[in-house]
Design a protein around this motif. Structure first.
Motif, PDB file in Angstrom:
ATOM      1  N   SER A  54      17.545  52.828  20.589  1.00 29.54           N
ATOM      2  CA  SER A  54      16.808  52.408  21.780  1.00 29.54           C
ATOM      3  C   SER A  54      15.999  51.162  21.421  1.00 29.54           C
ATOM      4  CB  SER A  54      15.882  53.525  22.247  1.00 29.54           C
ATOM      5  OG  SER A  54      15.175  53.116  23.383  1.00 29.54           O
ATOM      6  N   ASP A  91      21.933  42.961  21.997  1.00 30.03           N
ATOM      7  CA  ASP A  91      21.781  43.692  23.252  1.00 30.03           C
ATOM      8  C   ASP A  91      22.800  43.263  24.301  1.00 30.03           C
ATOM      9  OD1 ASP A  91      20.804  41.210  23.939  1.00 30.03           O
ATOM     10  OD2 ASP A  91      18.827  41.926  24.552  1.00 30.03           O
ATOM     11  N   PRO A  93      26.215  43.238  26.357  1.00 36.20           N
ATOM     12  CA  PRO A  93      27.050  44.382  26.726  1.00 36.20           C
ATOM     13  C   PRO A  93      28.264  44.590  25.822  1.00 36.20           C
ATOM     14  CG  PRO A  93      26.419  43.166  28.688  1.00 36.20           C
ATOM     15  CD  PRO A  93      25.961  42.349  27.509  1.00 36.20           C
ATOM     16  N   PRO A 112      23.966  58.622  27.920  1.00 34.07           N
ATOM     17  CA  PRO A 112      23.626  57.314  28.514  1.00 34.07           C
ATOM     18  C   PRO A 112      22.200  56.901  28.125  1.00 34.07           C
ATOM     19  CG  PRO A 112      24.609  58.760  30.156  1.00 34.07           C
ATOM     20  CD  PRO A 112      24.351  59.603  28.937  1.00 34.07           C
ATOM     21  N   ASN A 113      22.026  55.627  27.864  1.00 32.06           N
ATOM     22  CA  ASN A 113      20.715  55.097  27.513  1.00 32.06           C
ATOM     23  C   ASN A 113      20.664  53.632  27.946  1.00 32.06           C
ATOM     24  OD1 ASN A 113      18.380  54.079  26.410  1.00 32.06           O
ATOM     25  ND2 ASN A 113      18.792  54.764  24.328  1.00 32.06           N
ATOM     26  N   PRO A 114      19.990  53.333  29.046  1.00 28.76           N
ATOM     27  CA  PRO A 114      19.938  51.947  29.514  1.00 28.76           C
ATOM     28  C   PRO A 114      19.174  51.016  28.572  1.00 28.76           C
ATOM     29  CG  PRO A 114      18.506  53.355  30.820  1.00 28.76           C
ATOM     30  CD  PRO A 114      19.278  54.266  29.912  1.00 28.76           C
ATOM     31  N   ARG A 116      19.724  51.026  25.289  1.00 26.51           N
ATOM     32  CA  ARG A 116      20.477  50.990  24.041  1.00 26.51           C
ATOM     33  C   ARG A 116      20.739  49.559  23.583  1.00 26.51           C
ATOM     34  NH1 ARG A 116      24.385  54.579  24.947  1.00 26.51           N
ATOM     35  NH2 ARG A 116      23.266  56.143  23.741  1.00 26.51           N
TER      36      ARG A 116
END
Length: 135
Positions: A54, A91, A93, A112-114, A116
């Motif tokens: 994170s 970071d 995509p 899911p982890n926005p 990440r």
């Protein structure tokens, strides 16, 4: 007996494909070690080790603050391997998706982890047990 292991060693490749948790060591601002359990994947062709995280985690903050020299260690009984290298935070995509894909292959599909990101460690040295060095 232990020593430097070769990134092109079949024994090293196999060990890093097996499902083992690792430890990641980063350095705090005061120079003290911060050691946490992580899942890590080895990309020998690119000379990279990847760790997803994170963006708010201490390990990511340490790297962003300039503590880019890191170590990732994996142990299974008498077999062990430590990867040393220089980490950067990615970071974008594509980088995150590649790290997630590799993580899912080795461990399981992550939740899911926005927030990440991926720590990409450019490998500078690998050390390991005799079972991996060929000694």
């Amino acid at each position: 007996m232990s020593g430097v292991v070769r990134l092109d060693s079949p024994a090293v490749h196999e060990f890093w494909r097996e499902r083992h948790l690792c430890t990641l060591t980063t350095l705090r601002a005061d120079g003290s070690p911060h050691v946490v359990p992580v899942g890590a994947t080895l990309d020998a062709d690119a000379r990279l080790l990847r760790v997803t995280a994170s963006r708010t985690s201490a390990k990511v903050r340490h790297v962003l603050a300039g503590a880019q020299r890191v170590a990732v260690c994996q142990v299974d009984g008498a077999r062990w391997c430590t990867v040393e290298g220089m980490a950067v935070v990615r970071d974008d995509p594509e980088s995150v998706a590649e790290a997630v894909r590799r993580y899912a292959e080795r461990y399981r599909q992550p939740r899911p982890n926005p927030l990440r990101v991926v720590l990409e460690v450019t490998i500078t040295r690998m050390l390991g047990s005799a079972a991996l060095t060929g000694s």
